[in-house]
Design an enzyme around this catalytic site. Structure first.
Site, PDB file in Angstrom:
ATOM      1  CD  GLU A  93      -2.878  -1.143   2.349  1.00 35.07           C
ATOM      2  OE1 GLU A  93      -3.993  -1.652   2.172  1.00 35.07           O
ATOM      3  OE2 GLU A  93      -2.590  -0.791   3.284  1.00 35.07           O
ATOM      4  CB  CYS A 106       3.074   7.217   3.580  1.00 34.99           C
ATOM      5  SG  CYS A 106       3.394   5.841   4.560  1.00 34.99           S
ATOM      6  CB  CYS A 113       7.726  -5.928   7.911  1.00 33.62           C
ATOM      7  SG  CYS A 113       8.941  -5.207   8.914  1.00 33.62           S
ATOM      8  CB  CYS A 117       6.246  -4.289  15.802  1.00 37.08           C
ATOM      9  SG  CYS A 117       7.929  -3.793  15.114  1.00 37.08           S
ATOM     10  CB  CYS A 120       3.101  -3.364  13.041  1.00 38.32           C
ATOM     11  SG  CYS A 120       3.070  -3.062  11.437  1.00 38.32           S
ATOM     12  CB  CYS A 356       0.787   4.609  11.586  1.00 36.89           C
ATOM     13  SG  CYS A 356       1.295   6.131  11.344  1.00 36.89           S
TER      14      CYS A 356
HETATM   15  N1  SAH Z   1       9.357  -0.337   9.541  1.00 37.07           N
HETATM   16  C1  SAH Z   1       9.486   0.848   9.863  1.00 37.07           C
HETATM   17  C2  SAH Z   1       8.548   1.955   8.887  1.00 37.07           C
HETATM   18  C3  SAH Z   1       7.172   1.466   8.750  1.00 37.07           C
HETATM   19  S1  SAH Z   1       6.111   1.561  10.043  1.00 37.07           S
HETATM   20  C4  SAH Z   1       9.086   1.285  11.380  1.00 37.07           C
HETATM   21  O1  SAH Z   1       8.804   0.493  11.957  1.00 37.07           O
HETATM   22  O2  SAH Z   1       9.761   2.306  11.596  1.00 37.07           O
HETATM   23  C5  SAH Z   1       5.851   3.495  10.420  1.00 37.07           C
HETATM   24  C6  SAH Z   1       5.395   3.746  11.818  1.00 37.07           C
HETATM   25  O3  SAH Z   1       4.002   3.194  12.147  1.00 37.07           O
HETATM   26  C7  SAH Z   1       6.425   3.158  12.938  1.00 37.07           C
HETATM   27  O4  SAH Z   1       6.658   3.730  13.817  1.00 37.07           O
HETATM   28  C8  SAH Z   1       5.543   1.888  13.418  1.00 37.07           C
HETATM   29  O5  SAH Z   1       5.836   1.572  14.504  1.00 37.07           O
HETATM   30  C9  SAH Z   1       4.076   2.603  13.516  1.00 37.07           C
HETATM   31  N2  SAH Z   1       2.987   1.817  13.718  1.00 37.07           N
HETATM   32  C10 SAH Z   1       2.962   0.597  13.273  1.00 37.07           C
HETATM   33  N3  SAH Z   1       1.847  -0.114  13.512  1.00 37.07           N
HETATM   34  C11 SAH Z   1       1.162   0.904  14.232  1.00 37.07           C
HETATM   35  C12 SAH Z   1      -0.011   0.700  14.727  1.00 37.07           C
HETATM   36  N4  SAH Z   1      -1.091  -0.195  14.623  1.00 37.07           N
HETATM   37  N5  SAH Z   1      -0.844   2.073  15.117  1.00 37.07           N
HETATM   38  C13 SAH Z   1      -0.044   3.204  15.252  1.00 37.07           C
HETATM   39  N6  SAH Z   1       1.505   3.171  14.595  1.00 37.07           N
HETATM   40  C14 SAH Z   1       1.877   2.103  14.109  1.00 37.07           C
HETATM   41 FE1  SF4 Z   2       7.735  -3.760  10.226  1.00 41.58          FE
HETATM   42 FE2  SF4 Z   2       5.503  -2.899  11.217  1.00 41.58          FE
HETATM   43 FE3  SF4 Z   2       7.617  -3.196  12.908  1.00 41.58          FE
HETATM   44 FE4  SF4 Z   2       7.712  -1.371  11.184  1.00 41.58          FE
HETATM   45  S1  SF4 Z   2       6.377  -1.449  12.937  1.00 41.58           S
HETATM   46  S2  SF4 Z   2       9.415  -2.865  11.666  1.00 41.58           S
HETATM   47  S3  SF4 Z   2       6.748  -2.185   9.482  1.00 41.58           S
HETATM   48  S4  SF4 Z   2       6.567  -4.846  11.917  1.00 41.58           S
END
Ligand code: SAH
Ligand code: SF4
Length: 385
Positions: A93, A106, A113, A117, A120, A356
Protein backbone atom coordinates in the site's frame (compact mmCIF):
# COMPACT_ATOMS: atom_id res chain seq x y z
CA UNK A 1 6.02 -11.41 -20.33
CA UNK A 2 7.86 -8.17 -21.18
CA UNK A 3 11.60 -8.87 -21.23
CA UNK A 4 12.56 -5.21 -21.67
CA UNK A 5 14.53 -3.38 -18.98
CA UNK A 6 12.37 -1.17 -16.78
CA UNK A 7 13.93 2.32 -16.69
CA UNK A 8 12.40 2.86 -13.23
CA UNK A 9 14.93 0.36 -11.89
CA UNK A 10 17.90 2.68 -12.46
CA UNK A 11 19.19 5.13 -9.89
CA UNK A 12 21.19 8.07 -11.36
CA UNK A 13 24.42 6.08 -11.53
CA UNK A 14 22.64 3.03 -12.94
CA UNK A 15 21.10 5.17 -15.67
CA UNK A 16 24.52 6.58 -16.60
CA UNK A 17 25.98 3.07 -16.79
CA UNK A 18 23.08 1.90 -18.92
CA UNK A 19 23.45 4.79 -21.33
CA UNK A 20 27.20 4.16 -21.55
CA UNK A 21 26.49 0.50 -22.33
CA UNK A 22 24.42 1.68 -25.31
CA UNK A 23 27.36 3.83 -26.46
CA UNK A 24 25.34 7.00 -26.06
CA UNK A 25 26.65 10.33 -24.76
CA UNK A 26 26.53 10.76 -20.96
CA UNK A 27 24.03 13.68 -21.06
CA UNK A 28 21.43 11.30 -22.54
CA UNK A 29 21.14 9.76 -19.05
CA UNK A 30 20.02 13.08 -17.59
CA UNK A 31 17.62 13.68 -20.48
CA UNK A 32 16.09 10.28 -20.01
CA UNK A 33 15.75 10.71 -16.25
CA UNK A 34 13.97 14.03 -16.78
CA UNK A 35 11.54 12.51 -19.23
CA UNK A 36 10.75 9.62 -16.97
CA UNK A 37 10.73 11.18 -13.51
CA UNK A 38 10.05 14.89 -14.03
CA UNK A 39 7.55 14.59 -16.86
CA UNK A 40 6.17 11.15 -16.12
CA UNK A 41 6.52 10.07 -19.73
CA UNK A 42 6.14 6.30 -20.13
CA UNK A 43 6.14 6.26 -23.92
CA UNK A 44 9.71 6.40 -25.23
CA UNK A 45 8.46 7.41 -28.70
CA UNK A 46 7.20 10.69 -27.19
CA UNK A 47 10.59 11.75 -25.77
CA UNK A 48 10.97 14.34 -28.48
CA UNK A 49 14.47 15.69 -27.85
CA UNK A 50 16.06 12.26 -28.20
CA UNK A 51 17.15 11.28 -31.71
CA UNK A 52 14.52 9.20 -33.49
CA UNK A 53 16.91 6.31 -34.09
CA UNK A 54 17.88 6.27 -30.41
CA UNK A 55 14.20 6.29 -29.39
CA UNK A 56 13.54 3.34 -31.67
CA UNK A 57 16.44 1.28 -30.28
CA UNK A 58 15.56 2.21 -26.72
CA UNK A 59 11.89 1.31 -27.10
CA UNK A 60 12.94 -2.19 -28.17
CA UNK A 61 15.15 -2.69 -25.14
CA UNK A 62 13.52 -0.64 -22.37
CA UNK A 63 10.18 0.44 -20.96
CA UNK A 64 8.72 2.44 -18.06
CA UNK A 65 6.42 0.30 -16.00
CA UNK A 66 4.98 0.91 -12.53
CA UNK A 67 3.10 -1.54 -10.30
CA UNK A 68 -0.48 -2.33 -11.35
CA UNK A 69 -3.13 -0.66 -9.20
CA UNK A 70 -5.57 -3.03 -7.52
CA UNK A 71 -7.57 -0.34 -5.77
CA UNK A 72 -7.61 3.41 -5.27
CA UNK A 73 -9.63 4.85 -2.39
CA UNK A 74 -10.13 8.31 -1.01
CA UNK A 75 -11.01 9.07 2.62
CA UNK A 76 -13.22 11.90 3.76
CA UNK A 77 -10.18 13.92 4.88
CA UNK A 78 -8.60 13.74 1.40
CA UNK A 79 -6.15 10.96 2.31
CA UNK A 80 -5.79 8.59 -0.60
CA UNK A 81 -4.71 4.98 -0.50
CA UNK A 82 -3.60 2.79 -3.39
CA UNK A 83 -3.26 -0.96 -3.17
CA UNK A 84 -0.56 -2.11 -5.59
CA UNK A 85 -0.04 -5.57 -7.02
CA UNK A 86 3.46 -6.95 -6.43
CA UNK A 87 2.60 -10.36 -7.98
CA UNK A 88 2.45 -13.85 -6.51
CA UNK A 89 -0.65 -12.92 -4.57
CA UNK A 90 1.02 -10.07 -2.67
CA UNK A 91 0.15 -6.40 -2.56
CA UNK A 92 1.56 -3.29 -0.91
CA UNK A 93 0.00 0.00 0.00
CA UNK A 94 0.89 3.61 -0.60
CA UNK A 95 -0.82 6.57 1.04
CA UNK A 96 -1.02 10.24 0.02
CA UNK A 97 -1.72 12.73 2.80
CA UNK A 98 -2.61 16.29 1.76
CA UNK A 99 -2.10 19.00 4.37
CA UNK A 100 -2.27 22.79 4.27
CA UNK A 101 1.45 23.30 3.74
CA UNK A 102 2.55 20.02 2.15
CA UNK A 103 1.62 16.89 0.25
CA UNK A 104 3.16 13.78 1.79
CA UNK A 105 3.48 10.36 0.18
CA UNK A 106 3.99 7.36 2.44
CA UNK A 107 5.56 4.50 0.52
CA UNK A 108 6.31 0.83 1.14
CA UNK A 109 9.71 -0.87 0.94
CA UNK A 110 8.80 -4.54 1.41
CA UNK A 111 5.81 -6.82 0.94
CA UNK A 112 5.18 -7.70 4.60
CA UNK A 113 7.86 -7.26 7.26
CA UNK A 114 10.06 -9.69 9.18
CA UNK A 115 10.48 -7.50 12.27
CA UNK A 116 7.07 -8.54 13.59
CA UNK A 117 6.24 -5.74 16.00
CA UNK A 118 3.29 -6.79 18.14
CA UNK A 119 1.16 -3.72 17.38
CA UNK A 120 1.65 -3.63 13.58
CA UNK A 121 -0.63 -5.32 11.09
CA UNK A 122 2.11 -5.45 8.45
CA UNK A 123 4.34 -7.33 10.89
CA UNK A 124 1.53 -9.75 11.72
CA UNK A 125 1.39 -10.88 8.07
CA UNK A 126 4.98 -12.04 8.01
CA UNK A 127 7.52 -11.25 5.30
CA UNK A 128 6.97 -11.98 1.61
CA UNK A 129 9.76 -10.21 -0.26
CA UNK A 130 11.83 -7.09 -0.77
CA UNK A 131 10.58 -4.55 -3.31
CA UNK A 132 12.94 -3.64 -6.15
CA UNK A 133 14.27 -0.12 -6.69
CA UNK A 134 11.77 0.30 -9.54
CA UNK A 135 8.87 -0.85 -7.38
CA UNK A 136 9.83 1.64 -4.68
CA UNK A 137 10.43 4.73 -6.85
CA UNK A 138 7.56 3.60 -9.09
CA UNK A 139 5.21 4.42 -6.20
CA UNK A 140 6.32 8.06 -6.19
CA UNK A 141 6.35 8.14 -10.01
CA UNK A 142 2.80 6.84 -10.20
CA UNK A 143 1.37 8.98 -7.40
CA UNK A 144 3.03 12.22 -8.51
CA UNK A 145 2.06 11.90 -12.15
CA UNK A 146 -1.45 10.67 -11.43
CA UNK A 147 -2.21 13.39 -8.91
CA UNK A 148 -0.63 16.14 -11.02
CA UNK A 149 -3.01 15.48 -13.89
CA UNK A 150 -6.13 15.61 -11.78
CA UNK A 151 -8.29 18.70 -11.96
CA UNK A 152 -7.99 20.73 -8.79
CA UNK A 153 -4.66 19.14 -7.81
CA UNK A 154 -2.82 21.32 -5.32
CA UNK A 155 0.68 22.01 -6.64
CA UNK A 156 3.13 22.39 -3.77
CA UNK A 157 6.47 22.78 -5.56
CA UNK A 158 6.96 24.82 -8.69
CA UNK A 159 10.60 24.32 -9.54
CA UNK A 160 13.39 21.77 -9.89
CA UNK A 161 16.66 23.14 -8.63
CA UNK A 162 15.49 26.72 -9.18
CA UNK A 163 14.27 26.01 -12.72
CA UNK A 164 10.64 27.15 -12.72
CA UNK A 165 7.93 24.83 -13.97
CA UNK A 166 4.91 26.17 -15.71
CA UNK A 167 1.58 26.23 -13.91
CA UNK A 168 0.44 22.90 -15.29
CA UNK A 169 3.58 21.08 -14.29
CA UNK A 170 3.85 22.15 -10.63
CA UNK A 171 4.49 19.22 -8.34
CA UNK A 172 1.97 17.79 -5.91
CA UNK A 173 4.18 15.71 -3.61
CA UNK A 174 6.52 17.78 -1.47
CA UNK A 175 7.50 15.18 1.12
CA UNK A 176 8.14 11.45 1.11
CA UNK A 177 8.12 9.20 4.17
CA UNK A 178 9.38 5.63 4.10
CA UNK A 179 6.70 4.63 6.60
CA UNK A 180 4.51 2.25 4.65
CA UNK A 181 4.90 -1.50 4.74
CA UNK A 182 8.26 -2.98 5.54
CA UNK A 183 11.52 -2.14 7.30
CA UNK A 184 13.41 0.07 4.82
CA UNK A 185 16.85 -0.59 6.31
CA UNK A 186 16.40 -4.33 5.75
CA UNK A 187 16.09 -3.62 2.01
CA UNK A 188 18.99 -1.22 1.96
CA UNK A 189 20.34 -0.92 -1.60
CA UNK A 190 17.00 -0.57 -3.42
CA UNK A 191 15.74 1.90 -0.79
CA UNK A 192 18.86 4.05 -0.99
CA UNK A 193 18.79 3.93 -4.81
CA UNK A 194 15.16 5.07 -4.80
CA UNK A 195 15.98 7.86 -2.34
CA UNK A 196 18.85 9.00 -4.57
CA UNK A 197 16.25 9.57 -7.27
CA UNK A 198 13.99 11.43 -4.83
CA UNK A 199 16.88 13.84 -4.17
CA UNK A 200 18.22 14.08 -7.72
CA UNK A 201 17.65 17.36 -9.56
CA UNK A 202 17.09 15.32 -12.71
CA UNK A 203 14.29 13.40 -10.99
CA UNK A 204 12.23 14.66 -8.02
CA UNK A 205 14.61 17.26 -6.59
CA UNK A 206 13.46 16.94 -2.97
CA UNK A 207 15.75 18.18 -0.22
CA UNK A 208 17.08 15.70 2.36
CA UNK A 209 14.85 17.16 5.02
CA UNK A 210 11.76 16.34 2.95
CA UNK A 211 12.59 12.65 2.70
CA UNK A 212 12.18 10.72 5.95
CA UNK A 213 13.18 7.13 6.57
CA UNK A 214 11.55 5.41 9.53
CA UNK A 215 13.31 2.44 11.10
CA UNK A 216 12.68 0.02 13.92
CA UNK A 217 16.40 0.35 14.70
CA UNK A 218 18.67 -1.68 12.42
CA UNK A 219 21.81 -0.27 14.01
CA UNK A 220 24.55 -1.14 11.45
CA UNK A 221 22.39 0.14 8.60
CA UNK A 222 21.79 3.43 10.39
CA UNK A 223 25.55 3.99 10.29
CA UNK A 224 25.66 3.12 6.62
CA UNK A 225 22.84 5.51 5.86
CA UNK A 226 24.63 8.34 7.69
CA UNK A 227 27.55 7.75 5.39
CA UNK A 228 25.69 7.14 2.12
CA UNK A 229 22.61 9.35 2.12
CA UNK A 230 21.69 11.03 5.40
CA UNK A 231 18.02 11.83 4.98
CA UNK A 232 15.74 12.76 7.89
CA UNK A 233 15.57 9.82 10.29
CA UNK A 234 12.65 8.66 12.41
CA UNK A 235 13.29 5.90 14.93
CA UNK A 236 10.44 3.72 16.13
CA UNK A 237 11.01 3.56 19.87
CA UNK A 238 7.66 2.53 21.43
CA UNK A 239 9.20 1.57 24.78
CA UNK A 240 11.62 3.27 27.17
CA UNK A 241 13.27 0.10 28.52
CA UNK A 242 14.65 -3.11 27.02
CA UNK A 243 12.26 -5.50 28.77
CA UNK A 244 9.22 -3.85 27.20
CA UNK A 245 10.88 -3.05 23.87
CA UNK A 246 11.96 -6.68 23.49
CA UNK A 247 8.26 -7.55 23.53
CA UNK A 248 6.92 -4.76 21.32
CA UNK A 249 9.76 -4.40 18.80
CA UNK A 250 11.54 -7.78 18.72
CA UNK A 251 14.58 -6.45 16.82
CA UNK A 252 15.46 -4.86 20.17
CA UNK A 253 16.82 -8.24 21.28
CA UNK A 254 19.46 -7.90 18.59
CA UNK A 255 20.06 -4.16 18.92
CA UNK A 256 19.08 -3.13 22.45
CA UNK A 257 18.38 0.45 23.51
CA UNK A 258 21.92 1.27 24.56
CA UNK A 259 23.22 0.40 21.08
CA UNK A 260 20.27 2.04 19.38
CA UNK A 261 20.71 5.32 21.25
CA UNK A 262 24.45 5.28 20.53
CA UNK A 263 23.67 4.83 16.81
CA UNK A 264 21.23 7.76 17.01
CA UNK A 265 23.98 9.94 18.51
CA UNK A 266 26.31 8.93 15.67
CA UNK A 267 23.63 9.80 13.09
CA UNK A 268 22.96 13.24 14.55
CA UNK A 269 25.87 15.13 12.97
CA UNK A 270 24.60 13.98 9.56
CA UNK A 271 20.89 14.54 10.17
CA UNK A 272 19.18 17.37 8.29
CA UNK A 273 18.25 20.14 10.74
CA UNK A 274 20.34 18.45 13.47
CA UNK A 275 17.67 16.39 15.17
CA UNK A 276 16.06 12.96 15.00
CA UNK A 277 12.43 12.04 15.39
CA UNK A 278 11.32 9.29 17.74
CA UNK A 279 8.01 7.56 17.22
CA UNK A 280 6.08 6.15 20.13
CA UNK A 281 2.85 4.26 19.59
CA UNK A 282 0.54 4.80 22.58
CA UNK A 283 -0.85 1.48 23.80
CA UNK A 284 -3.37 1.48 26.62
CA UNK A 285 -1.94 -0.04 29.81
CA UNK A 286 1.20 -1.24 28.00
CA UNK A 287 3.62 1.69 27.53
CA UNK A 288 1.61 4.76 28.59
CA UNK A 289 2.06 5.06 32.39
CA UNK A 290 3.62 7.96 34.31
CA UNK A 291 6.58 5.70 35.03
CA UNK A 292 7.06 5.10 31.27
CA UNK A 293 6.96 8.85 30.68
CA UNK A 294 9.66 9.30 33.32
CA UNK A 295 11.89 6.63 31.80
CA UNK A 296 11.37 8.14 28.36
CA UNK A 297 12.53 11.54 29.58
CA UNK A 298 15.70 9.93 30.97
CA UNK A 299 16.32 8.18 27.66
CA UNK A 300 15.76 11.20 25.41
CA UNK A 301 16.89 14.18 27.45
CA UNK A 302 20.45 14.21 26.09
CA UNK A 303 19.62 13.88 22.41
CA UNK A 304 18.28 16.72 20.21
CA UNK A 305 15.01 15.23 19.02
CA UNK A 306 11.31 15.48 18.47
CA UNK A 307 9.00 12.90 19.95
CA UNK A 308 5.98 11.93 17.93
CA UNK A 309 3.26 10.15 19.90
CA UNK A 310 1.09 7.98 17.64
CA UNK A 311 -2.23 6.87 19.08
CA UNK A 312 -2.38 3.12 18.34
CA UNK A 313 -4.43 2.38 15.24
CA UNK A 314 -6.35 -0.76 15.99
CA UNK A 315 -6.72 -3.68 13.58
CA UNK A 316 -8.59 -6.98 13.97
CA UNK A 317 -7.21 -9.49 16.50
CA UNK A 318 -4.38 -7.27 17.72
CA UNK A 319 -5.54 -7.70 21.31
CA UNK A 320 -4.36 -4.14 21.99
CA UNK A 321 -6.18 -0.89 22.69
CA UNK A 322 -5.24 2.71 22.06
CA UNK A 323 -4.53 5.00 24.98
CA UNK A 324 -7.35 7.44 25.72
CA UNK A 325 -6.93 10.96 24.32
CA UNK A 326 -6.66 12.28 27.89
CA UNK A 327 -3.84 9.80 28.64
CA UNK A 328 -2.01 10.77 25.46
CA UNK A 329 -2.31 14.46 26.36
CA UNK A 330 -1.10 13.90 29.91
CA UNK A 331 1.81 11.77 28.67
CA UNK A 332 2.72 14.45 26.13
CA UNK A 333 2.59 17.14 28.82
CA UNK A 334 4.98 15.23 31.06
CA UNK A 335 7.48 14.97 28.23
CA UNK A 336 7.09 18.61 27.25
CA UNK A 337 7.46 19.79 30.85
CA UNK A 338 10.80 17.98 30.85
CA UNK A 339 11.87 19.97 27.77
CA UNK A 340 11.27 17.34 25.08
CA UNK A 341 9.49 18.65 21.99
CA UNK A 342 6.47 16.38 21.69
CA UNK A 343 3.70 16.22 19.12
CA UNK A 344 0.69 13.95 18.87
CA UNK A 345 0.17 12.57 15.39
CA UNK A 346 -3.22 13.21 13.89
CA UNK A 347 -4.80 10.04 12.64
CA UNK A 348 -5.46 10.37 8.93
CA UNK A 349 -7.44 8.24 6.53
CA UNK A 350 -9.06 6.29 9.35
CA UNK A 351 -12.14 5.40 7.34
CA UNK A 352 -10.10 3.60 4.69
CA UNK A 353 -7.65 1.95 7.12
CA UNK A 354 -4.79 4.05 5.74
CA UNK A 355 -3.34 5.03 9.10
CA UNK A 356 0.05 3.88 10.42
CA UNK A 357 0.19 0.18 11.08
CA UNK A 358 -3.16 -0.49 9.46
CA UNK A 359 -1.59 -1.15 6.11
CA UNK A 360 -2.50 -4.72 5.28
CA UNK A 361 -1.84 -4.94 1.58
CA UNK A 362 -0.81 -8.57 1.55
CA UNK A 363 -3.33 -10.31 -0.67
CA UNK A 364 -2.66 -14.02 -0.77
CA UNK A 365 -5.95 -15.00 -2.33
CA UNK A 366 -6.61 -14.00 -5.92
CA UNK A 367 -10.39 -14.20 -5.57
CA UNK A 368 -10.01 -11.54 -2.95
CA UNK A 369 -8.16 -9.37 -5.50
CA UNK A 370 -11.07 -9.76 -7.89
CA UNK A 371 -13.53 -8.69 -5.24
CA UNK A 372 -11.39 -5.68 -4.48
CA UNK A 373 -11.28 -4.83 -8.18
CA UNK A 374 -15.05 -4.66 -8.18
CA UNK A 375 -14.99 -2.40 -5.18
CA UNK A 376 -12.59 -0.12 -7.05
CA UNK A 377 -14.97 0.42 -9.91
CA UNK A 378 -17.66 1.30 -7.47
CA UNK A 379 -15.43 3.55 -5.39
CA UNK A 380 -13.55 5.45 -8.05
CA UNK A 381 -13.64 9.16 -7.58
CA UNK A 382 -16.05 8.94 -4.72
CA UNK A 383 -15.16 10.83 -1.60
CA UNK A 384 -16.41 8.92 1.34
CA UNK A 385 -17.79 10.68 4.34
N1 SAH B 1 9.24 -0.37 9.57
C1 SAH B 1 9.45 0.98 9.81
C2 SAH B 1 8.59 1.90 8.99
C3 SAH B 1 7.15 1.50 8.79
S1 SAH B 1 6.06 1.61 10.13
C4 SAH B 1 9.30 1.30 11.29
O1 SAH B 1 8.82 0.45 12.02
O2 SAH B 1 9.69 2.38 11.68
C5 SAH B 1 5.78 3.37 10.36
C6 SAH B 1 5.41 3.74 11.80
O3 SAH B 1 4.09 3.28 12.15
C7 SAH B 1 6.34 3.11 12.82
O4 SAH B 1 6.71 4.04 13.82
C8 SAH B 1 5.50 2.04 13.39
O5 SAH B 1 5.97 1.62 14.62
C9 SAH B 1 4.13 2.67 13.43
N2 SAH B 1 3.04 1.72 13.60
C10 SAH B 1 3.00 0.44 13.21
N3 SAH B 1 1.83 -0.12 13.55
C11 SAH B 1 1.09 0.84 14.15
C12 SAH B 1 -0.23 0.88 14.67
N4 SAH B 1 -1.04 -0.18 14.64
N5 SAH B 1 -0.66 2.04 15.19
C13 SAH B 1 0.15 3.14 15.19
N6 SAH B 1 1.39 3.16 14.72
C14 SAH B 1 1.87 2.02 14.19
FE1 SF4 C 1 7.89 -3.88 10.41
FE2 SF4 C 1 5.59 -2.91 11.28
FE3 SF4 C 1 7.63 -3.21 12.97
FE4 SF4 C 1 7.74 -1.30 11.08
S1 SF4 C 1 6.29 -1.41 12.79
S2 SF4 C 1 9.36 -2.76 11.66
S3 SF4 C 1 6.62 -2.33 9.40
S4 SF4 C 1 6.54 -4.86 11.90
Amino acid sequence: MDSRINLLNFDPEGMSDYIASLQEKPFRAQQLMRWVHQRGEADIAQMSDLAKTFRATLAEKACVSALPVISDQQASDGTRKWLLDVADGNAVEMVYIPEDDRGTLCISSQAGCAVNCSFCSTGKQGFSRNLTLGEIIGQLWMAEHTLRKEPGAIKRIDSYDGTPLDEHEGRVISNVVMMGMGEPLLNYEPVVGAMRLMLSDNAYGLSRRRVTLSTSGVVPMMDRLANDLPVALAVSLHAPNDALRDELVPINKKYPLKELMAACMRYLPFAPRDFLTFEYCMLDGVNDSDQHAKELVELLKKIPCKLNLIPFNPFPDSGLKKSSPARVQDFAKRLMDAGIITTVRKTRGDDIAAACGQLAGDVKDRTNVKQRMQVVKFDKGVTRS
